[in-house]
Motif scaffolding. Structure first.
Motif, short mmCIF file in Angstrom:
data_model
loop_
_atom_site.label_atom_id
_atom_site.label_comp_id
_atom_site.label_asym_id
_atom_site.label_seq_id
_atom_site.Cartn_x
_atom_site.Cartn_y
_atom_site.Cartn_z
N ALA A 32 -5.53 -1.30 4.09
CA ALA A 32 -4.12 -1.43 4.48
C ALA A 32 -3.94 -1.08 5.96
CB ALA A 32 -3.26 -0.52 3.62
N TYR B 92 -1.07 10.57 1.94
CA TYR B 92 -1.65 10.30 0.63
C TYR B 92 -3.01 9.64 0.77
CZ TYR B 92 3.15 11.07 -0.74
OH TYR B 92 4.38 11.61 -0.91
N ASN B 93 -3.82 9.86 -0.27
CA ASN B 93 -5.08 9.16 -0.34
C ASN B 93 -5.03 8.18 -1.49
OD1 ASN B 93 -6.85 9.68 1.65
ND2 ASN B 93 -7.69 11.54 0.71
N PHE B 94 -5.38 6.96 -1.23
CA PHE B 94 -5.41 5.99 -2.32
C PHE B 94 -6.43 4.92 -1.98
CE2 PHE B 94 -1.89 5.28 0.60
CZ PHE B 94 -2.11 3.99 1.04
N LYS B 95 -6.82 4.20 -2.99
CA LYS B 95 -7.75 3.09 -2.79
C LYS B 95 -7.07 2.11 -1.82
CE LYS B 95 -9.55 2.77 -7.36
NZ LYS B 95 -9.48 1.90 -8.53
N TYR C 39 4.04 7.59 6.96
CA TYR C 39 3.91 8.79 6.13
C TYR C 39 3.06 8.48 4.89
CZ TYR C 39 5.19 12.73 3.16
OH TYR C 39 5.14 13.81 2.34
N GLY C 40 3.31 7.34 4.28
CA GLY C 40 2.51 6.93 3.12
C GLY C 40 1.03 6.84 3.47
N MET C 41 0.75 6.39 4.69
CA MET C 41 -0.63 6.24 5.15
C MET C 41 -1.24 7.59 5.51
SD MET C 41 -1.78 3.13 5.63
CE MET C 41 -1.16 1.49 5.48
N LEU D 34 -0.16 19.12 6.28
CA LEU D 34 0.04 18.78 4.87
C LEU D 34 0.43 20.00 4.03
CD1 LEU D 34 -2.80 16.15 4.41
CD2 LEU D 34 -0.37 15.76 4.68
#
Lengths: 286, 325
Positions: A116, A108-111, A103-105, A175
């Protein structure tokens, strides 16, 4: 004319295929059937040859089995309880943390997200056995050897389950739902636990079955970590069935095996539909 | 369901939650997998000698590797012997396994000769895969050992001599272990290949039908080429799993009490059995075995990813099917 001979050919082909498939199904069941039959026969009857009919020595075998396991420091039922004590938390941790990671992957969008994900894909193929020695020494150093923790904690990191869960989320979760929850003032962690997890139920259930089976059937890691007799798992109990005290009596060996196999056997026939579906899905790479 | 990704809604301020949610996985992986892996590399350069309950540790360079590869004086190339055993057991099971799986998968997905009871067939051929491997191994041993029921019946029919024993023959033991593996895993491969075959665009078969192709031609010229990614996946997962082979050979024909020496004459001992045998007595050597096993696994995975990238998705039919739906 041609159509008629085609139909005949087709029917003959179907009959041939059905015969082969029925034979293969028979082959799947035969060893287990012989095991259950031999569990009810005396050692001498077994040494005389194969039988497809049940014998009358079940209660004698049970009694001999009970006395043979006295010296082992663990009973077969005790070892099943031990295996359960490991497999249950292993399963829960595995599906929960895999769902959380997926779910985190996904949401969300992150650097470093790409990095990862690449990392998870890369380590998916790394088998536990190649770092078992380092793991064994590490567990000695932090005093967790001969406890169940080293067999449970790695459940947090099951890359293949994370991969499966993310594939599932792509199809099952839009989303907008999360956005709507945010507007209603739901915290991110709360949203995951109360909205996302229930949506993932089918994926959680499928993976839970496989993780439970994996942990229950594992022999290598428990052999490495556990040394006290009273803590031995079911698979380690099976290993003890090769000892001299059992070898002398064939009926007892077959009975012991039947007892160790029975839980998975029953579970499989109750859950087979989900299991077969789950295997098919695991292979679909999109 | 909604397929388009709502790119616009994503908000940057939430990104820390993404990191927070994936943190447990990565922390646990680094601590309980990566660190042990690195320390295994480290241990492989040290010599561990236990004498009188005292363990001395000394840096020894590549000595452990030389020892297991038989390059040092008085050492036998156990690693190579056991690697050979492991590969023999794997190849003997994999080739018939994948051939039978292809055949059964083709039969069960054949639209012209539709079979009934497909579900029951799938359930039964997959079943051995789920049952505890340790128990299955010992079950086969108990059935096939010298005075077990199978040999006794063969003996009474005069098909085998009175002193014949499958357990003293290298090839009988290897073939039996491979058969158990084959029997446990062909159902799994069949289900994966069925899933792969269902993903092939049916219009390709229709086009082939119009061109008058036979079933055999369709199988070799449409099904097989498009099944390559799935076949490759089956091959690689089986090869990596095969290299770690433990449960079956560790319990089949290893002598009483679990000595972890594959009889007869050490010919069915696998690499992981060797690691297990050394794990407490000679950490350095066990670590060196693990490192070599890791390198071989890595090479196989890399080849896989390379070929898989090149082939991925070509000509495959994406039905947009939801996983688990």
């Amino acid at each position: 004319m041609k159509i008629e001979s085609d139909a005949k050919l087709l029917r003959r082909r179907k009959i041939f295929r059905n015969i082969v498939l029925v034979f293969l199904c028979f082959l799947s069941l035969l060893p287990f059937y012989l095991m259950f039959v031999n569990a009810t026969r005396s050692s001498n009857e077994i040494k005389a040859g194969i039988s497809f009919l049940f014998g009358s020595s079940l209660s004698a075998n049970l009694k001999n089995f009970a006395s043979a396991q006295v010296g082992l420091g663990i009973t077969v039922l005790g070892s099943m309880v031990n295996s359960f004590k490991i497999a249950l938390p292993f399963t829960v941790l595995s599906v929960y943390f895999s769902a959380l990671t997926a779910y985190g992957m996904y949401a969300y969008n992150f650097k470093l997200k790409k990095v990862a994900w690449g990392f998870i894909m890369a380590v998916m193929m790394v088998p536990t056995q190649v770092f078992a020695i380092g793991y064994y020494r590490f567990m000695i150093q932090i005093n967790l050897i001969d406890t169940y923790w080293p067999l449970i904690i790695p459940a947090i990191t099951t890359p293949a389950v994370v991969f499966f869960m993310r594939q599932y989320l792509q199809g099952a979760l839009s989303l907008e739902i999360i956005e709507a929850a945010r507007i209603d003032g739901s915290g991110e962690f709360h949203t995951f636990n109360t909205i996302v997890l229930p949506l993932m139920k089918p994926a959680l259930a499928t993976q839970a079955i496989f993780q439970f089976v994996f942990s229950w059937n594992n022999l290598f890691m428990p052999t490495l970590i556990i040394s006290s007799s009273s803590k031995k798992t079911l698979t380690m109990f099976v290993q003890m069935l090769t000892a001299e005290s059992f070898r002398a009596d064939y009926g007892v060996v077959f009975l012991g095996l039947a007892i160790t196999i029975l839980p998975m056997f029953i579970m499989y026939f109750i859950l087979s539909k989900f299991i077969v579906e789950g295997v098919s899905l695991g292979g679909v790479k999109e | 369901m909604n397929k388009e990704k709502p790119q616009r809604i994503k908000s940057v301020s939430y990104s820390k939650y993404g990191l927070l949610f994936i943190a447990p996985f990565f922390i646990a992986y680094i601590l309980f997998s990566l660190w042990p892996l690195l320390s295994t590399f480290y241990y492989s350069f040290f010599e561990y000698v236990t004498r009188n309950l005292k363990t001395t540790v000394e840096f020894c360079g590549l000595q452990n590797y030389k020892n297991i590869l038989g390059l040092a004086d008085g050492e036998r190339a156990y690693f190579l012997t056991y690697l050979g055993n492991t590969l023999r057991l794997w190849i003997l099971n994999f080739i018939p396994q994948v051939l039978l799986a292809l055949l059964i998968a083709a039969w069960l997905t054949d639209n012209r000769a539709r079979l009934r009871a497909k579900g029951a067939y799938k359930v039964l051929v997959y079943m051995p895969n789920i049952i505890t491997a340790a128990s299955i191994s010992l079950l086969f041993y108990a059935l096939l050992c010298k005075f077990g029921p199978v040999m006794s019946t063969l003996r009474s029919w005069g098909l085998v001599g009175s002193s014949s024993d499958l357990m003293t023959s290298k090839w009988a033991t290897s073939l039996t272990i491979s058969f158990i593996l084959f029997w446990m895993w062909y159902g799994n491969s069949t289900l994966l290949l069925i899933a792969g075959m269902m993903g092939i665009n049916p219009s390709l078969y229709e086009a082939a039908d119009i061109d008058g192709a036979t079933s055999r031609q369709k199988f070799f010229h449409v099904t097989l080429p498009l099944l390559k990614p799935v076949l490759l996946y089956v091959l690689v997962t089986s090869a990596i799993g095969g290299l770690q082979l433990y449960d079956i050979p560790a319990l089949y024909n290893t002598g009483a009490g679990g000595g972890l020496i594959g009889l007869p004459n050490d010919t069915s001992t696998t690499i992981t059995m060797y690691i297990m045998r050394l794990h407490s007595s000679d950490t350095g050597r066990a670590a060196a075995v693990s490192v070599l096993l890791f390198i071989i696994t890595l090479i196989i995975s890399l080849i896989f990813f390379r070929v898989f990238r090149e082939d991925d998705g070509r000509g495959r039919h994406h039905k947009g099917k939801k996983v688990g739906a």
